[in-house]
Design a protein around this motif. Structure first.
Motif, PDB file in Angstrom:
ATOM      1  N   THR A 210       0.830  -1.198   0.000  1.00  7.40           N
ATOM      2  CA  THR A 210       0.000   0.000   0.000  1.00  7.40           C
ATOM      3  C   THR A 210       0.869   1.255   0.000  1.00  7.40           C
ATOM      4  O   THR A 210       0.639   2.190  -0.778  1.00  7.40           O
ATOM      5  CB  THR A 210      -0.937  -0.001   1.229  1.00  7.40           C
TER       6      THR A 210
ATOM      7  N   THR B 135      -6.493   4.194  -0.330  1.00  2.00           N
ATOM      8  CA  THR B 135      -7.545   3.211  -0.585  1.00  2.00           C
ATOM      9  C   THR B 135      -7.258   2.432  -1.870  1.00  2.00           C
ATOM     10  O   THR B 135      -7.333   1.199  -1.882  1.00  2.00           O
ATOM     11  CB  THR B 135      -8.923   3.901  -0.688  1.00  2.00           C
ATOM     12  N   ASP B 136      -6.937   3.138  -2.938  1.00  2.00           N
ATOM     13  CA  ASP B 136      -6.628   2.471  -4.202  1.00  2.00           C
ATOM     14  C   ASP B 136      -5.367   1.608  -4.079  1.00  2.00           C
ATOM     15  O   ASP B 136      -5.303   0.508  -4.636  1.00  2.00           O
ATOM     16  CB  ASP B 136      -6.436   3.488  -5.331  1.00  2.00           C
TER      17      ASP B 136
ATOM     18  N   TYR C  33      -6.323  -1.489  -2.161  1.00  2.00           N
ATOM     19  CA  TYR C  33      -7.162  -2.299  -3.050  1.00  2.00           C
ATOM     20  C   TYR C  33      -6.294  -3.054  -4.056  1.00  2.00           C
ATOM     21  O   TYR C  33      -6.462  -4.258  -4.249  1.00  2.00           O
ATOM     22  CB  TYR C  33      -8.158  -1.381  -3.756  1.00  2.00           C
ATOM     23  N   PHE C  34      -5.358  -2.364  -4.683  1.00  2.00           N
ATOM     24  CA  PHE C  34      -4.492  -3.007  -5.662  1.00  2.00           C
ATOM     25  C   PHE C  34      -3.616  -4.065  -4.998  1.00  2.00           C
ATOM     26  O   PHE C  34      -3.446  -5.168  -5.527  1.00  2.00           O
ATOM     27  CB  PHE C  34      -3.621  -1.974  -6.389  1.00  2.00           C
TER      28      PHE C  34
ATOM     29  N   ALA D  50      -4.238  -5.799  -2.256  1.00  3.79           N
ATOM     30  CA  ALA D  50      -5.040  -6.955  -1.859  1.00  3.79           C
ATOM     31  C   ALA D  50      -5.464  -7.788  -3.061  1.00  3.79           C
ATOM     32  O   ALA D  50      -5.380  -9.021  -3.026  1.00  3.79           O
ATOM     33  CB  ALA D  50      -6.270  -6.483  -1.076  1.00  3.79           C
ATOM     34  N   THR D  51      -5.915  -7.144  -4.123  1.00  2.00           N
ATOM     35  CA  THR D  51      -6.350  -7.917  -5.295  1.00  2.00           C
ATOM     36  C   THR D  51      -5.170  -8.589  -5.983  1.00  2.00           C
ATOM     37  O   THR D  51      -5.325  -9.656  -6.572  1.00  2.00           O
ATOM     38  CB  THR D  51      -7.112  -7.032  -6.312  1.00  2.00           C
TER      39      THR D  51
ATOM     40  N   TYR E 121      -8.385  -7.569 -11.012  1.00  2.00           N
ATOM     41  CA  TYR E 121      -9.473  -7.187 -11.907  1.00  2.00           C
ATOM     42  C   TYR E 121      -8.988  -6.503 -13.187  1.00  2.00           C
ATOM     43  O   TYR E 121      -9.675  -6.498 -14.187  1.00  2.00           O
ATOM     44  CB  TYR E 121     -10.460  -6.269 -11.191  1.00  2.00           C
TER      45      TYR E 121
END
Length: 122
Positions: free
Chosen positions: A24, A36-37, A40-41, A43-44, A51
């Motif tokens: 992060t 946040t982004d 998110y990146f 974790a994915t 995605y």
């Protein structure tokens, strides 16, 4: 379940959280994404969902991502594997206890066998 497995799971969960934090922070600094982004990146990516809506754009972040995935996926898989093993061992113990209770109940409540005619003659 031994204490050593609990410790291993705790260490792996801590390592996973730390690794998500590192990812992060790095993506936030290098790609200038929001926290946040970036989370998110991270974790994915580590869960191999990816995605495709976000991706590294700089050479530095691409190189970082390569090593991040190679190390991070192993951490995620190790954590989930140990947690799964622990869950299954608990369920196995519950089933063993349940089978013992059933066996005791059947033994206690089973109808008494009447001696056969031949056994009475002896």
């Amino acid at each position: 379940m031994g204490d050593s497995v609990k410790i291993h799971i705790g260490v792996l969960i801590f390592t996973l959280i730390l690794f998500l934090g590192i990812g992060t922070t790095v993506y936030h600094k290098i790609e200038h994404w929001s926290l946040t982004d970036s989370f998110y990146f991270s974790a994915t990516t580590l869960t191999t969902v990816g995605y495709g809506d976000m991706y590294p754009t700089t050479k530095t972040s691409k190189i970082f991502t390569s090593f991040y995935v190679l190390i991070g996926v192993g951490i995620v898989l190790s954590t989930l594997t140990l947690m799964g093993i622990r869950y299954l061992e608990r369920k196995e113990k519950e089933l063993v206890k349940l089978n013992l209770v059933r066996a005791r109940y059947k033994a206690k409540h089973a109808p008494k066998k009447q001696p056969s005619q031949r056994q009475l003659e002896l």
